[in-house]
Design a protein around this motif. Structure first.
Motif, short mmCIF file in Angstrom:
data_model
loop_
_atom_site.label_atom_id
_atom_site.label_comp_id
_atom_site.label_asym_id
_atom_site.label_seq_id
_atom_site.Cartn_x
_atom_site.Cartn_y
_atom_site.Cartn_z
N THR A 144 0.87 -1.17 0.00
CA THR A 144 0.00 0.00 0.00
C THR A 144 0.91 1.22 0.00
O THR A 144 1.75 1.37 0.88
N PHE A 145 0.74 2.06 -1.02
CA PHE A 145 1.64 3.20 -1.19
C PHE A 145 0.87 4.48 -1.43
O PHE A 145 -0.24 4.47 -1.95
N ARG A 146 1.52 5.58 -1.10
CA ARG A 146 0.99 6.90 -1.40
C ARG A 146 1.97 7.58 -2.35
O ARG A 146 3.18 7.49 -2.19
N ASP A 147 1.42 8.25 -3.36
CA ASP A 147 2.23 8.99 -4.33
C ASP A 147 2.71 10.27 -3.66
O ASP A 147 1.91 11.15 -3.32
N VAL A 148 4.02 10.38 -3.42
CA VAL A 148 4.60 11.56 -2.77
C VAL A 148 5.53 12.31 -3.73
O VAL A 148 6.38 13.08 -3.30
N THR A 149 5.35 12.11 -5.02
CA THR A 149 6.22 12.73 -6.02
C THR A 149 6.23 14.25 -5.87
O THR A 149 7.32 14.85 -5.79
N GLU A 150 5.07 14.86 -5.83
CA GLU A 150 5.00 16.33 -5.73
C GLU A 150 5.54 16.82 -4.40
O GLU A 150 6.23 17.84 -4.33
#
Length: 169
Positions: A144-150
């Protein structure tokens, strides 16, 4: 129902003998299971976090809609690639080690990792992975991941602005 035809000596039907079972509770239970599965599927499919299930060889067995939308890989694409094909080159060796350790130690790991989206850009993810065993044997990982690119880009910009500001003091 289990029915048996009763006949007289001339072979004429004179009645039925039957044994029945009340399956009302079984039908209610099955309906409850279907509703429960539907609720869980809805939660996973509509979660904002990226969810994936991967086997020990890296075959991607399941992803939710957020995973597909963020990374852009279709079901057809996923049948032709493995997780190791989409981990960014700079994280591949570390990613392989983390996943291998997960399958041998069967405990959860927190990680930040870069994936390469179908369009070629890097997506920075933070989250955790756990291992599910079947008959005592590690079977799949669940991530389970969260997109933290920004968020990571903003942190780099803020750090650079801070350094530039400190240089002019």
């Amino acid at each position: 129902w289990n029915l048996t035809l009763m006949e007289n000596a001339q072979g004429e039907a004179i009645g039925l003998i039957g044994v029945g079972e009340d399956i009302t509770d079984r039908i209610k239970y099955q309906k409850s299971l279907i509703e429960s599965e539907s609720r869980y599927r809805d939660i996973f499919e509509n979660a904002k976090d990226l969810i994936q299930i991967v086997d020990p060889k890296g075959k991607i067995l399941y992803v939710n809609q957020a995973w597909e939308k963020t990374l852009g890989y279709t079901e057809k694409d996923r049948n032709e690639i493995t997780l190791f094909d989409i981990i960014a080159p700079e994280d591949l060796q570390r990613g392989r080690k983390l996943i291998a350790s997960l399958f041998t130690k069967e405990k959860a790991i927190d990680l930040a990792i870069n994936f390469v989206a179908k369009k070629g850009h890097t997506v920075t993810l933070e989250g955790n992975m756990t291992c599910r065993c079947k008959d005592g044997i590690p079977h799949v990982t669940r991530g389970t991941f969260r997109d933290v690119t920004e968020k990571k880009k903003e942190e780099k910009i803020n750090s650079l602005v801070y350094k530039i500001g400190r240089a002019h003091v």
